[in-house]
Design a protein around this motif. Structure first.
Motif, PDB file in Angstrom:
ATOM      1  N   UNK A  35      77.200  19.744 -90.992  1.00  0.00           N
ATOM      2  CA  UNK A  35      78.068  18.570 -90.967  1.00  0.00           C
ATOM      3  C   UNK A  35      77.240  17.314 -90.772  1.00  0.00           C
ATOM      4  N   UNK A  36      77.841  16.161 -91.043  1.00  0.00           N
ATOM      5  CA  UNK A  36      77.122  14.895 -90.944  1.00  0.00           C
ATOM      6  C   UNK A  36      76.883  14.456 -89.505  1.00  0.00           C
ATOM      7  N   UNK A  37      77.705  14.941 -88.572  1.00  0.00           N
ATOM      8  CA  UNK A  37      77.577  14.516 -87.180  1.00  0.00           C
ATOM      9  C   UNK A  37      78.096  15.609 -86.245  1.00  0.00           C
ATOM     10  N   UNK A  38      77.795  15.447 -84.982  1.00  0.00           N
ATOM     11  CA  UNK A  38      78.302  16.374 -83.973  1.00  0.00           C
ATOM     12  C   UNK A  38      79.826  16.327 -83.927  1.00  0.00           C
ATOM     13  N   UNK A  39      80.387  15.128 -84.056  1.00  0.00           N
ATOM     14  CA  UNK A  39      81.848  14.982 -84.028  1.00  0.00           C
ATOM     15  C   UNK A  39      82.496  15.774 -85.164  1.00  0.00           C
ATOM     16  N   UNK A  40      81.906  15.710 -86.354  1.00  0.00           N
ATOM     17  CA  UNK A  40      82.458  16.474 -87.481  1.00  0.00           C
ATOM     18  C   UNK A  40      82.303  17.973 -87.250  1.00  0.00           C
ATOM     19  N   UNK A  41      81.176  18.382 -86.674  1.00  0.00           N
ATOM     20  CA  UNK A  41      80.991  19.797 -86.356  1.00  0.00           C
ATOM     21  C   UNK A  41      82.036  20.283 -85.372  1.00  0.00           C
ATOM     22  N   UNK A  42      82.295  19.483 -84.349  1.00  0.00           N
ATOM     23  CA  UNK A  42      83.328  19.838 -83.365  1.00  0.00           C
ATOM     24  C   UNK A  42      84.699  19.920 -84.019  1.00  0.00           C
ATOM     25  N   UNK A  43      85.008  18.960 -84.891  1.00  0.00           N
ATOM     26  CA  UNK A  43      86.307  18.951 -85.571  1.00  0.00           C
ATOM     27  C   UNK A  43      86.441  20.183 -86.466  1.00  0.00           C
ATOM     28  N   UNK A  44      85.376  20.545 -87.183  1.00  0.00           N
ATOM     29  CA  UNK A  44      85.419  21.712 -88.068  1.00  0.00           C
ATOM     30  C   UNK A  44      85.588  23.003 -87.267  1.00  0.00           C
TER      31      UNK A  44
END
Length: 193
Positions: A173-182
């Motif tokens: 993912x592009x960021x930690x936030x996107x990884x968490x959301x996924x």
């Protein structure tokens, strides 16, 4: 690591309310150019005194869509960004527009794309408006013809529409936030049954 081409295509992004276009009006474009004046390397004309016209904004958005079309081609066979995959201009048209715009940069790289992208450089001139678009196009040409293109990906997190450069083998993912959301979305799907 900062890539002007990635910053430029990332002027289309998403948040909790939906898609955001940082270049949706002349004021937004003015703010973006002022914020990236050092990256543009185009002299003092793009600093605090810069003000975008509506015509420049429209031409710059057209260039951004062409660069996004080239990014979509670069990540293939992976999926392009969901932001505008159905509304991108054709590849040949995009390639011609980016190369033409890059000619306005003081020294402009030109992108050729047979089986793989390759780079050449042409020296040119131009007015302030053309130089801005020229520098943005030149950054895209340099990025797409460079080694980072091999690591270009689209973020597959829910609602994300960004491109990113994969910096390590496990990055998805592009960021930690996107990884968490996924991960949260995957957990929800798995436990919803």
């Amino acid at each position: 690591m900062s890539f002007l081409a990635l910053e430029f295509v990332s002027t289309v992004r998403a948040d909790r309310t939906g898609e955001i276009d940082l270049l949706s009006d002349a004021d937004g474009m003015t703010a973006w150019v002022r914020e990236h004046a050092a990256d543009l390397g185009a002299g003092p004309g793009f600093g605090p005194g810069f003000t975008a016209s509506e015509e420049l904004r429209q031409e710059t958005v057209r260039l951004r869509q062409a660069v996004r079309a080239l990014f979509a081609r670069a990540v293939a066979p992976g999926p392009p960004s969901r932001a505008d995959a159905a509304a991108l201009p054709a590849f040949e048209e995009s390639l011609a527009l980016v190369n033409a715009a890059a000619l306005a940069a003081p020294t402009a790289p030109q992108l050729a794309w047979d089986d793989e992208p390759s780079l050449s450089t042409v020296t040119t001139g131009g007015d302030e408006s053309a130089r801005l678009r020229g520098r943005l196009a030149a950054a895209a040409v340099e990025f797409l013809a460079g080694p980072e293109r091999e690591s270009l990906r689209t973020c597959q997190a829910p609602r994300c529409v960004l491109y990113f450069v994969k910096e390590h083998p496990r990055q998805e993912w592009c960021s930690t936030a996107c990884g968490n959301r996924a991960r949260a979305a995957r957990h929800y799907r798995e436990h919803k049954k």
